[in-house]
Design a protein around this motif. Structure first.
Motif, mmCIF file in Angstrom:
data_model
loop_
_atom_site.group_PDB
_atom_site.id
_atom_site.type_symbol
_atom_site.label_atom_id
_atom_site.label_comp_id
_atom_site.label_asym_id
_atom_site.label_seq_id
_atom_site.Cartn_x
_atom_site.Cartn_y
_atom_site.Cartn_z
ATOM 1 N N GLN A 305 0.899 -1.226 -0.204
ATOM 2 C CA GLN A 305 -0.095 0.055 -0.025
ATOM 3 C C GLN A 305 0.826 1.206 0.186
ATOM 4 O O GLN A 305 0.320 2.465 0.217
ATOM 5 C CB GLN A 305 -1.039 0.194 1.041
ATOM 6 C CG GLN A 305 -1.960 -1.109 1.403
ATOM 7 C CD GLN A 305 -2.924 -1.170 2.627
ATOM 8 O OE1 GLN A 305 -3.406 -0.338 2.897
ATOM 9 N NE2 GLN A 305 -2.404 -2.200 3.541
ATOM 10 N N CYS A 306 2.140 1.228 -0.436
ATOM 11 C CA CYS A 306 3.144 2.200 -0.471
ATOM 12 C C CYS A 306 2.641 3.217 -1.136
ATOM 13 O O CYS A 306 2.060 3.114 -2.232
ATOM 14 C CB CYS A 306 4.422 1.717 -0.718
ATOM 15 S SG CYS A 306 6.032 2.736 -0.283
ATOM 16 N N HIS A 307 2.839 4.409 -1.042
ATOM 17 C CA HIS A 307 2.477 5.641 -1.821
ATOM 18 C C HIS A 307 3.332 5.694 -2.897
ATOM 19 O O HIS A 307 4.819 5.134 -3.090
ATOM 20 C CB HIS A 307 2.655 6.939 -1.128
ATOM 21 C CG HIS A 307 2.228 8.096 -1.644
ATOM 22 N ND1 HIS A 307 2.680 8.879 -2.445
ATOM 23 C CD2 HIS A 307 0.817 8.876 -1.425
ATOM 24 C CE1 HIS A 307 2.061 9.848 -3.186
ATOM 25 N NE2 HIS A 307 0.935 9.668 -2.321
ATOM 26 N N ILE A 308 3.015 6.357 -4.220
ATOM 27 C CA ILE A 308 3.722 6.094 -5.214
ATOM 28 C C ILE A 308 5.027 6.890 -5.290
ATOM 29 O O ILE A 308 5.921 6.763 -5.892
ATOM 30 C CB ILE A 308 2.907 6.692 -6.279
ATOM 31 C CG1 ILE A 308 3.633 6.180 -7.985
ATOM 32 C CG2 ILE A 308 2.728 8.168 -6.546
ATOM 33 C CD1 ILE A 308 2.581 6.318 -8.999
ATOM 34 N N ALA A 309 4.992 7.938 -4.143
ATOM 35 C CA ALA A 309 6.317 8.565 -4.118
ATOM 36 C C ALA A 309 7.298 7.744 -3.526
ATOM 37 O O ALA A 309 8.491 8.189 -3.482
ATOM 38 C CB ALA A 309 5.949 9.786 -3.189
ATOM 39 N N ASN A 334 6.645 12.209 0.597
ATOM 40 C CA ASN A 334 5.492 11.364 0.488
ATOM 41 C C ASN A 334 4.316 12.359 0.983
ATOM 42 O O ASN A 334 4.235 12.337 2.382
ATOM 43 C CB ASN A 334 5.768 10.130 1.448
ATOM 44 C CG ASN A 334 4.516 9.094 1.242
ATOM 45 O OD1 ASN A 334 3.218 9.650 1.020
ATOM 46 N ND2 ASN A 334 4.837 7.902 1.413
ATOM 47 N N PRO A 335 3.363 12.912 0.323
ATOM 48 C CA PRO A 335 2.540 13.720 0.757
ATOM 49 C C PRO A 335 1.435 13.228 1.888
ATOM 50 O O PRO A 335 1.026 13.693 2.741
ATOM 51 C CB PRO A 335 1.791 14.205 -0.435
ATOM 52 C CG PRO A 335 1.801 13.042 -1.390
ATOM 53 C CD PRO A 335 3.418 12.538 -1.024
ATOM 54 N N THR A 336 1.026 11.803 1.700
ATOM 55 C CA THR A 336 0.244 11.036 2.764
ATOM 56 C C THR A 336 0.845 11.127 4.289
ATOM 57 O O THR A 336 0.233 11.464 4.950
ATOM 58 C CB THR A 336 -0.301 10.014 2.138
ATOM 59 O OG1 THR A 336 -0.885 10.025 0.824
ATOM 60 C CG2 THR A 336 -1.274 9.232 3.115
ATOM 61 N N PHE A 337 2.188 10.877 4.133
ATOM 62 C CA PHE A 337 3.014 10.626 5.270
ATOM 63 C C PHE A 337 2.873 11.874 5.927
ATOM 64 O O PHE A 337 3.037 12.287 7.092
ATOM 65 C CB PHE A 337 4.414 10.084 4.966
ATOM 66 C CG PHE A 337 5.146 9.715 6.288
ATOM 67 C CD1 PHE A 337 4.822 8.644 7.233
ATOM 68 C CD2 PHE A 337 6.237 10.730 6.709
ATOM 69 C CE1 PHE A 337 5.832 8.651 8.198
ATOM 70 C CE2 PHE A 337 6.810 10.617 7.758
ATOM 71 C CZ PHE A 337 6.605 9.353 8.632
ATOM 72 N N LEU A 338 3.483 13.111 5.038
ATOM 73 C CA LEU A 338 3.401 14.259 5.607
ATOM 74 C C LEU A 338 2.065 14.919 6.320
ATOM 75 O O LEU A 338 2.314 15.359 7.432
ATOM 76 C CB LEU A 338 3.894 15.359 4.275
ATOM 77 C CG LEU A 338 4.419 16.653 4.813
ATOM 78 C CD1 LEU A 338 5.745 16.511 5.424
ATOM 79 C CD2 LEU A 338 4.749 17.565 3.629
ATOM 80 N N VAL A 339 0.872 14.418 5.739
ATOM 81 C CA VAL A 339 -0.229 14.987 6.199
ATOM 82 C C VAL A 339 -0.426 14.281 7.624
ATOM 83 O O VAL A 339 -1.033 14.829 8.633
ATOM 84 C CB VAL A 339 -1.506 14.378 5.378
ATOM 85 C CG1 VAL A 339 -2.625 14.226 6.050
ATOM 86 C CG2 VAL A 339 -1.483 15.404 4.171
ATOM 87 N N CYS A 340 -0.070 12.979 7.819
ATOM 88 C CA CYS A 340 0.094 12.198 9.264
ATOM 89 C C CYS A 340 0.890 13.008 10.090
ATOM 90 O O CYS A 340 0.429 13.346 11.368
ATOM 91 C CB CYS A 340 0.544 10.815 9.178
ATOM 92 S SG CYS A 340 -0.669 9.792 8.061
ATOM 93 N N ILE A 341 2.018 13.516 9.789
ATOM 94 C CA ILE A 341 2.683 14.225 10.612
ATOM 95 C C ILE A 341 1.983 15.578 11.148
ATOM 96 O O ILE A 341 1.997 15.895 12.130
ATOM 97 C CB ILE A 341 4.162 14.866 9.729
ATOM 98 C CG1 ILE A 341 4.951 13.653 9.938
ATOM 99 C CG2 ILE A 341 4.882 15.662 10.948
ATOM 100 C CD1 ILE A 341 6.125 13.774 9.146
ATOM 101 N N THR A 648 -4.502 13.773 -2.193
ATOM 102 C CA THR A 648 -3.280 13.408 -2.641
ATOM 103 C C THR A 648 -2.666 12.032 -2.716
ATOM 104 O O THR A 648 -1.718 11.662 -3.074
ATOM 105 C CB THR A 648 -2.101 14.447 -2.263
ATOM 106 O OG1 THR A 648 -2.024 14.037 -0.676
ATOM 107 C CG2 THR A 648 -2.421 15.778 -2.332
ATOM 108 N N TYR A 649 -3.411 11.216 -2.132
ATOM 109 C CA TYR A 649 -3.001 9.789 -1.922
ATOM 110 C C TYR A 649 -2.993 9.060 -3.342
ATOM 111 O O TYR A 649 -4.061 8.917 -3.806
ATOM 112 C CB TYR A 649 -3.792 9.135 -0.995
ATOM 113 C CG TYR A 649 -3.521 7.370 -0.886
ATOM 114 C CD1 TYR A 649 -2.195 7.014 -0.332
ATOM 115 C CD2 TYR A 649 -4.377 6.595 -0.987
ATOM 116 C CE1 TYR A 649 -1.739 5.657 -0.368
ATOM 117 C CE2 TYR A 649 -4.135 5.216 -0.927
ATOM 118 C CZ TYR A 649 -2.744 4.797 -0.463
ATOM 119 O OH TYR A 649 -2.366 3.442 -0.420
ATOM 120 N N ARG A 650 -2.066 8.443 -3.708
ATOM 121 C CA ARG A 650 -1.788 7.878 -4.953
ATOM 122 C C ARG A 650 -1.005 6.419 -4.473
ATOM 123 O O ARG A 650 0.153 6.385 -4.496
ATOM 124 C CB ARG A 650 -1.192 8.558 -6.044
ATOM 125 C CG ARG A 650 -1.684 9.709 -6.434
ATOM 126 C CD ARG A 650 -3.104 9.497 -7.162
ATOM 127 N NE ARG A 650 -3.951 10.545 -7.752
ATOM 128 C CZ ARG A 650 -4.761 11.260 -7.022
ATOM 129 N NH1 ARG A 650 -4.950 10.914 -5.806
ATOM 130 N NH2 ARG A 650 -5.211 12.529 -7.624
#
Length: 693
Positions: A305-309, A334-341, A648-650
């Protein structure tokens, strides 16, 4: 036909390769034994499984939260009174734990990820035990507690209105940054932070990599529940210990009653219990192997399920420190990880502030005493345990993957935002004569600067010692019996009563004229007046419970997203990056910010030799509006950040025929939460194999 035969041969060769790897894994499993060095008895291997690992890590987390999130917060008011500190001081002490975590999280994640995770966590428990012991040492370093500031042997001065000499100020401690006890607690919190860092960074991946991807949310939720039980038990234990006198081990006779506002409980016993417990649980943790025997089998079934980044799921964490910044930058791209932060930062500001000062906040908003406030705090902590279990169960039952979990976070924060406004339902302000009420008893004025000095107590030479007394007929309280002009003290069925109070006569004259009340006996009782909050108390506690459940229900999906959108071997480093930003921008400012907010709501500061000590009376109206406003802003920012993260999740599985293409991968509607299972069924494997032909 020839090409078809070639593909069939490969299909039959691949199981042979898998069998070879399986045999090698079985050889490695022989080395994955539970024990200490060469001591690996056969009976001990029965405990070398995921459930036992969850149990010992959960107990270790229980002890950590017991001391950091319960014993410290419950005793904050007591520590301020005992060691002459302000809420800003105790806020810094509370946040220093997070500062210590910030200092060591990157080295621990880097070397711990490449080393033996169990040993890192075990030795961290030993360091944590040392920190608890240091926090208890000030009890034996300070003199025996004398609430009157001088020897209790003087039986002629009970704090009444009398002509007395001005007290000597030489050698008296003040609430300054040079307070040695303040730095002792800083040192203890530093060791608490250093010792618990492996548990909540390496420990999370240690558990996740030893269970299946489907079971991981439930295991981590149970771990979080065990963690939250620490504060639940801690607030009850802390409240019970505060009913014991501070120096019960050093005095023959307790000099005051429990109802006395100057009472100081045995705050230090909880730290001793924590030190012994942390040392004992560290020993079994040190016995676990690098990984459990079944870890490889679970890992083979994981879904990408890793982000494409960060699309390369097999990317390794760098062993060379010079390559670490590039890897960290890749994770942060990784924008999804950054959002979690960002969500973690906004939530940690609220969580750490409330966790550190919840007993004091409830004590102020509900106009109760510290012991009862600590018991009420346990309800909030039980709500946190309920929330994390609800979050983990929803993920498992609905089989949510990253997209669905992002939607779940939005829904949870929306409910929390609505019920946060329940904090505005608080008890009425206590009426303190000379603080928020004039001696003429006209009305409560929050903006008016009253003075506890008056004509009725001008000849009393009162000491600035906080020892409030209550007029039960009017609900008014005075700074002390001396400031009420009282000259005589009597004991009535164990309760202390004051009479001959000159200010009471003056005050009652105005009160009776305004309210048309008949004359009543002029007697004051030691301690606070009982405040009847009515329905407000229930509204506040119910809405606070729902808010905490909704907030903590979003914690497990946030954690799962961080573990899934980065490469497997970089998860520990990713958690270290997350902890760094969350501690630096969330937990550390959160505790200090709440300490400052609470201090700004102070109506009357204690005073010793002309210098301010700790706050004596707070304004519940100002406090409730301030913390509610802060909580609403943080919740709105969390919702906004999560929406951006969802958009932004891809996932990289869009181009990977061996992974399941979930509904979340294609459908970005706000209503569709149910997605496919994260386990690869046999049919999916067959189709994936033919997809390469």
């Amino acid at each position: 036909m020839f090409q078809m035969e070639k593909h069939n041969v490969q299909d039959f060769e691949e199981p042979g390769e898998n069998l070879k790897h399986k045999i090698e894994d079985e050889d490695d499993a022989d080395k994955l034994l539970c024990g200490y060095g060469a001591c690996t008895p056969r009976w001990l291997q029965g405990f070398h499984n995921a459930k036992c690992l969850l149990l010992v890590l959960g107990i270790c987390a229980f002890i950590q939260s017991f001391v950091v999130n319960a014993i410290f917060p419950v005793g904050l008011s007591t520590l301020e009174r005992r060691f002459k500190m302000t809420s800003t001081h105790t806020g810094i002490i509370s946040s220093w734990y997070d500062f210590a975590v910030l200092l060591v999280v990157f080295p621990v994640c880097h070397w711990g990820n490449n080393g033996h995770k169990g040993r890192w966590i075990g030795w961290g428990g030993v360091i944590m035990a040392l920190g608890s012991l240091i926090c208890a040492l000030p009890h034996w370093m300070v003199d025996i507690y004398h609430p009157d500031g001088n020897s209790l042997a003087n039986q002629t001065d009970f704090g009444q209105c009398v002509n007395r000499d001005d007290p000597e100020c030489a050698g008296k401690p003040h609430s300054s940054w040079l307070n040695p006890y303040f730095w002792m607690f800083i040192l203890g919190q530093t060791l608490h932070g250093v010792g618990s860092t492996p548990l909540f960074s390496i420990g999370t991946t240690y558990m996740d990599e030893n269970v299946s991807q489907k079971a991981s949310p439930v295991y981590l939720a149970i771990h979080a529940v065990l963690t939250s039980f620490g504060p639940v038990i801690g607030v009850f234990a802390g409240g019970f210990l505060l009913n014991l006198y501070d120096d019960f081990d050093r005095v023959d006779r307790i000099p005051m009653e429990r109802s006395d506002p100057r009472w100081v409980g045995a705050w230090w016993v909880g730290f001793i219990i924590s030190a012994i417990s942390a040392l004992l649980i560290a020993f079994p943790i040190l016995g676990f192997a690098r990984e459990l025997p079944e870890a490889q089998r679970h890992r083979a079934k994981d879904v990408n399920q890793c982000h494409i980044a960060n699309g390369d799921v097999n990317a390794k964490a760098p062993r060379d420190l010079t390559k670490l910044p590039a890897c960290v930058w890749k994770i942060l791209s990784n924008p999804t990880f950054l959002v979690c932060i960002f969500v973690g930062i906004f939530e940690s500001i609220i969580i750490n502030g409330f966790a550190a000062f919840m007993p004091k906040i409830l004590e102020t908003l509900l106009s109760t005493n510290p012991t009862l406030a600590s018991y009420l705090s346990s309800v909030v902590i039980f709500a946190a345990a309920t929330g994390v279990m609800v979050g983990g169960t929803i993920i498992r039952q609905l089989k949510l993957q990253v997209g669905g979990m992002l939607k779940m976070i939005i829904v949870c924060h929306f409910f929390a935002l609505i019920f946060t406004t329940g904090l505005l339902s608080h008890c009425p302000q206590r009426e303190f004569v000379g603080i928020n009420l004039g001696y003429e008893d006209l009305t409560i004025e929050k903006s008016h600067d009253f003075s506890i000095a008056s004509k009725c107590n001008s000849d009393c030479h009162c000491k600035m010692e906080w020892n409030p007394v209550c007029d039960r007929n009017t609900g008014h309280m005075y700074y002390s019996a001396c400031h009420a002009g009282c000259t005589a003290m009597t004991k009535n069925q164990g309760a202390t009563e004051w009479s001959g109070c000159g200010c009471l006569t003056s005050n009652n004259t105005f009160h009776n004229l305004i309210h048309g009340i008949k004359e009543h006996p002029e007697v004051l009782n030691q301690g606070y007046c009982h405040q009847d909050c009515g329905y407000r108390e229930y509204i506040l506690m119910v809405t606070l419970f729902v808010t905490v459940v909704a907030s903590f229900a979003s914690g497990i999906p946030t954690q799962q997203i961080m573990l899934r959108v980065v490469p497997f071997d970089q998860r520990t480093l990713a958690l270290g990056v997350n902890w760094t930003f969350v501690r630096l921008l969330g937990f550390i400012p959160g505790g200090i910010l709440f300490g400052v907010i609470i201090d700004t709501a102070c109506l009357e500061w204690g005073e010793s030799c002309g210098k301010a000590t700790s706050c004596l009376v707070y304004d519940p109206f100002k406090l409730s509006w301030t913390i509610t406003g802060l909580a609403i802003v943080c919740k709105l920012l969390s919702i906004l950040a999560t929406i951006i993260g969802y958009m932004t999740y891809r996932p990289s599985d869009l181009d990977n025929a061996g992974s399941i293409q979930t509904v979340d991968s294609h459908c970005h509607t706000a209503l569709h939460l149910v997605v496919n299972d994260d386990r690869l069924p046999e049919q999916a494997i067959i189709h994936a194999s033919y997809g390469h032909m």
